[in-house]
Scaffold this active site. Structure first.
Site, PDB file in Angstrom:
ATOM      1  N   SER A  18       0.831  -1.199   0.000  1.00  0.00           N
ATOM      2  CA  SER A  18       0.000   0.000   0.000  1.00  0.00           C
ATOM      3  C   SER A  18       0.871   1.256   0.000  1.00  0.00           C
ATOM      4  O   SER A  18       2.070   1.183   0.315  1.00  0.00           O
ATOM      5  CB  SER A  18      -0.873  -0.065   1.269  1.00  0.00           C
ATOM      6  OG  SER A  18      -1.542   1.136   1.525  1.00  0.00           O
ATOM      7  N   SER A 142       9.473   9.871   9.788  1.00  0.00           N
ATOM      8  CA  SER A 142       8.382  10.828   9.559  1.00  0.00           C
ATOM      9  C   SER A 142       8.809  12.192  10.083  1.00  0.00           C
ATOM     10  O   SER A 142       9.709  12.277  10.935  1.00  0.00           O
ATOM     11  CB  SER A 142       7.139  10.364  10.335  1.00  0.00           C
ATOM     12  OG  SER A 142       6.120  11.338  10.282  1.00  0.00           O
ATOM     13  N   TYR A 155       2.931   7.484  18.104  1.00  0.00           N
ATOM     14  CA  TYR A 155       3.551   7.490  16.772  1.00  0.00           C
ATOM     15  C   TYR A 155       4.793   8.385  16.787  1.00  0.00           C
ATOM     16  O   TYR A 155       5.844   8.015  16.266  1.00  0.00           O
ATOM     17  CB  TYR A 155       2.519   8.005  15.771  1.00  0.00           C
ATOM     18  CG  TYR A 155       2.951   7.991  14.321  1.00  0.00           C
ATOM     19  CD1 TYR A 155       3.194   6.795  13.649  1.00  0.00           C
ATOM     20  CD2 TYR A 155       3.074   9.188  13.601  1.00  0.00           C
ATOM     21  CE1 TYR A 155       3.558   6.796  12.295  1.00  0.00           C
ATOM     22  CE2 TYR A 155       3.434   9.190  12.262  1.00  0.00           C
ATOM     23  CZ  TYR A 155       3.675   7.998  11.606  1.00  0.00           C
ATOM     24  OH  TYR A 155       4.028   8.001  10.280  1.00  0.00           O
ATOM     25  N   LYS A 159       8.539   7.162  16.068  1.00  0.00           N
ATOM     26  CA  LYS A 159       9.327   7.689  14.948  1.00  0.00           C
ATOM     27  C   LYS A 159      10.592   8.406  15.456  1.00  0.00           C
ATOM     28  O   LYS A 159      11.628   8.354  14.796  1.00  0.00           O
ATOM     29  CB  LYS A 159       8.470   8.613  14.074  1.00  0.00           C
ATOM     30  CG  LYS A 159       7.338   7.872  13.343  1.00  0.00           C
ATOM     31  CD  LYS A 159       7.859   6.836  12.330  1.00  0.00           C
ATOM     32  CE  LYS A 159       6.761   6.181  11.521  1.00  0.00           C
ATOM     33  NZ  LYS A 159       7.250   5.203  10.543  1.00  0.00           N
ATOM     34  N   THR A 190      -1.958   8.548   1.322  1.00  0.00           N
ATOM     35  CA  THR A 190      -1.990   7.079   1.432  1.00  0.00           C
ATOM     36  C   THR A 190      -3.136   6.701   2.379  1.00  0.00           C
ATOM     37  O   THR A 190      -3.884   7.566   2.839  1.00  0.00           O
ATOM     38  CB  THR A 190      -0.677   6.533   2.038  1.00  0.00           C
ATOM     39  OG1 THR A 190      -0.628   6.927   3.416  1.00  0.00           O
ATOM     40  CG2 THR A 190       0.553   7.046   1.313  1.00  0.00           C
TER      41      THR A 190
HETATM   42  N1  LIG Z   1       1.359   8.897   4.582  1.00  0.00           N
HETATM   43  C1  LIG Z   1       1.949   9.772   5.340  1.00  0.00           C
HETATM   44  O1  LIG Z   1       1.473  10.931   5.457  1.00  0.00           O
HETATM   45  C2  LIG Z   1       3.221   9.414   6.084  1.00  0.00           C
HETATM   46  C3  LIG Z   1       3.955  10.458   6.655  1.00  0.00           C
HETATM   47  C4  LIG Z   1       5.117  10.147   7.333  1.00  0.00           C
HETATM   48  C5  LIG Z   1       5.551   8.837   7.425  1.00  0.00           C
HETATM   49  N2  LIG Z   1       4.812   7.837   6.873  1.00  0.00           N
HETATM   50  C6  LIG Z   1       5.308   6.473   7.017  1.00  0.00           C
HETATM   51  O2  LIG Z   1       5.367   5.855   5.755  1.00  0.00           O
HETATM   52  C7  LIG Z   1       5.309   4.438   5.925  1.00  0.00           C
HETATM   53  C8  LIG Z   1       4.316   3.854   4.935  1.00  0.00           C
HETATM   54  O3  LIG Z   1       3.015   4.305   5.292  1.00  0.00           O
HETATM   55  P1  LIG Z   1       1.915   4.731   4.202  1.00  0.00           P
HETATM   56  O4  LIG Z   1       1.702   6.174   4.366  1.00  0.00           O
HETATM   57  O5  LIG Z   1       2.239   4.168   2.902  1.00  0.00           O
HETATM   58  O6  LIG Z   1       0.620   4.028   4.860  1.00  0.00           O
HETATM   59  P2  LIG Z   1      -0.254   2.745   4.425  1.00  0.00           P
HETATM   60  O7  LIG Z   1      -0.814   2.975   3.084  1.00  0.00           O
HETATM   61  O8  LIG Z   1      -1.165   2.504   5.560  1.00  0.00           O
HETATM   62  O9  LIG Z   1       0.832   1.582   4.336  1.00  0.00           O
HETATM   63  C9  LIG Z   1       1.368   0.973   5.478  1.00  0.00           C
HETATM   64  C10 LIG Z   1       2.065  -0.295   5.059  1.00  0.00           C
HETATM   65  O10 LIG Z   1       2.642  -0.917   6.228  1.00  0.00           O
HETATM   66  C11 LIG Z   1       2.257  -2.304   6.235  1.00  0.00           C
HETATM   67  N3  LIG Z   1       2.213  -2.832   7.604  1.00  0.00           N
HETATM   68  C12 LIG Z   1       1.497  -2.373   8.660  1.00  0.00           C
HETATM   69  N4  LIG Z   1       1.698  -3.165   9.724  1.00  0.00           N
HETATM   70  C13 LIG Z   1       2.556  -4.144   9.341  1.00  0.00           C
HETATM   71  C14 LIG Z   1       3.135  -5.261   9.971  1.00  0.00           C
HETATM   72  N5  LIG Z   1       2.869  -5.567  11.255  1.00  0.00           N
HETATM   73  N6  LIG Z   1       3.984  -6.042   9.271  1.00  0.00           N
HETATM   74  C15 LIG Z   1       4.272  -5.761   7.967  1.00  0.00           C
HETATM   75  N7  LIG Z   1       3.743  -4.725   7.312  1.00  0.00           N
HETATM   76  C16 LIG Z   1       2.894  -3.927   7.986  1.00  0.00           C
HETATM   77  C17 LIG Z   1       0.897  -2.322   5.550  1.00  0.00           C
HETATM   78  O11 LIG Z   1       0.616  -3.592   4.968  1.00  0.00           O
HETATM   79  P3  LIG Z   1      -0.292  -4.742   5.620  1.00  0.00           P
HETATM   80  O12 LIG Z   1      -1.450  -4.097   6.304  1.00  0.00           O
HETATM   81  O13 LIG Z   1      -0.648  -5.571   4.427  1.00  0.00           O
HETATM   82  O14 LIG Z   1       0.610  -5.486   6.551  1.00  0.00           O
HETATM   83  C18 LIG Z   1       1.113  -1.305   4.433  1.00  0.00           C
HETATM   84  O15 LIG Z   1       1.749  -1.928   3.341  1.00  0.00           O
HETATM   85  C19 LIG Z   1       4.951   4.208   7.393  1.00  0.00           C
HETATM   86  O16 LIG Z   1       6.121   3.864   8.107  1.00  0.00           O
HETATM   87  C20 LIG Z   1       4.444   5.555   7.837  1.00  0.00           C
HETATM   88  O17 LIG Z   1       4.613   5.751   9.213  1.00  0.00           O
HETATM   89  C21 LIG Z   1       3.661   8.098   6.194  1.00  0.00           C
END
Ligand SMILES: NC(=O)c1ccc[n+]([C@@H]2O[C@H](COP(=O)([O-])OP(=O)(O)OC[C@H]3O[C@@H](n4cnc5c(N)ncnc54)[C@H](OP(=O)(O)O)[C@@H]3O)[C@@H](O)[C@H]2O)c1
Length: 278
Positions: A18, A142, A155, A159, A190
């Site tokens: 995702s 993050s 969170y 982080k 996302t």
């Molecule tokens: N979007 C933002 O605004 C933002 C900002 C700063 C940082 N981030 C960071 O970016 C990263 C990716 O997040 P995203 O924004 O792409 O959100 P997302 O769309 O919710 O994706 C999260 C991903 O993490 C996986 N995941 C969650 N728990 C897991 C587990 N126990 N084992 C293995 N995989 C796991 C999920 O897959 P499954 O559910 O299939 O396991 C999914 O593929 C995260 O570390 C997030 O903290 C995001």
């Protein structure tokens, strides 16, 4: 330092089912890298792999909280590609609840994924990278790993913790030809808020205006790929005020504190209006 050429290299991405991880998979596939895609949802991983048809892809379901499966996962990657050039510890979950509302069990669950999962997989992969004489390890931290943001106490703590771990790791392994990059995204479009946990550990499943108005995931992936190609130690990515908050915090910390009070009130009002929070 020489820029990285990804053609034929092996890149392992967690959280690849995702959002940012899925977009990174597509971007690295276009650069000719072999991919290992991990997350818990095998179906979604397979879909992500189907979109990376230019390259050889191994779908490797893995829950990063299950340390017991990691040695075997590394062995599977080695058997298929015989190397790991880049590990991107990208799996993560966010939180939407005040500290008062948040159970200790929920804090521990966030740390299991966002901190201990990243550390455990890194420790499982590092010996292979040292043996092959090179490697690159990245973590998606993050902006919340650089400052305190309301409704995300767990969170933010998680982080900040990974920023500390990977900065310290860089100091330990840099002289062994291992690059360590911390990725610092702002708001990216996302499912992060949908998949976030509420105070009792249940799925928050809510709307998030800041995330919805954030940078598109493909654009974010392009910035990250460029930063990793240049072997940057830290890669900030985003398009809103939150990215400016990084330097505001450093040079005008009191201004940032006031901005965060405002942020709290803005979001508290949004909750009251049932509009969802960021
Ligand atoms: N979007 C933002 O605004 C933002 C900002 C700063 C940082 N981030 C960071 O970016 C990263 C990716 O997040 P995203 O924004 O792409 O959100 P997302 O769309 O919710 O994706 C999260 C991903 O993490 C996986 N995941 C969650 N728990 C897991 C587990 N126990 N084992 C293995 N995989 C796991 C999920 O897959 P499954 O559910 O299939 O396991 C999914 O593929 C995260 O570390 C997030 O903290 C995001």
């Amino acid at each position: 330092m020489k820029q990285q050429d990804w053609q034929g290299k092996t890149i392992w991405i967690t959280g690849a089912s995702s959002g940012i991880g899925e977009a990174l998979a597509k971007a690295f596939s276009a650069k000719g890298a072999n991919l290992v895609l991990s997350a818990r949802s095998e179906g979604a991983l397979q879909k992500a792999a189907d979109a990376c048809s230019q390259t050889s892809t191994l779908v490797l379901p893995l829950d990063v909280t299950d340390e017991t499966k990691m040695a075997n996962a590394v062995a599977q990657v080695k058997a298929r590609f015989n190397r790991i050039d880049l590990l991107i510890n990208n799996a993560g979950i966010s939180q939407r609840s005040t500290a008062l509302e948040t159970d200790m069990q929920t804090y521990r669950a966030i740390f299991e994924v966002d901190v201990f999962g990243q550390i455990a997989l890194t420790k499982a992969v590092l010996p292979l990278m040292l043996a092959q004489g090179h490697g690159h390890i990245a973590v998606t931290a993050s902006v919340a790993g650089k400052m305190g943001v309301p409704f995300r106490t767990g969170y933010c703590a998680a982080k900040h913790a990974v920023m500390g771990f990977f900065d310290a790791l860089r100091a330990e392994v840099g002289h062994q030809n291992i690059t360590v990059s911390t990725i610092v995204p702002g708001f990216i479009q996302t499912n992060i808020s949908k998949n976030a946990v509420a105070g009792d550990g249940s799925k928050f499943d809510g709307a998030d205006r800041d995330v919805a108005g954030g940078m598109e995931a493909g654009e974010c992936a392009a910035v990250i790929v460029e930063g990793l190609t240049k072997r940057k130690p830290e890669i900030a990515v985003g398009k809103g005020l939150e990215i400016h908050a990084l330097w505001i915090k450093r040079f005008f910390p009191n201004v940032l504190i006031k901005l965060m009070y405002k942020q709290y009130h803005k979001r508290a009002e949004a909750i009251a209006e049932r509009e969802g929070i960021g």
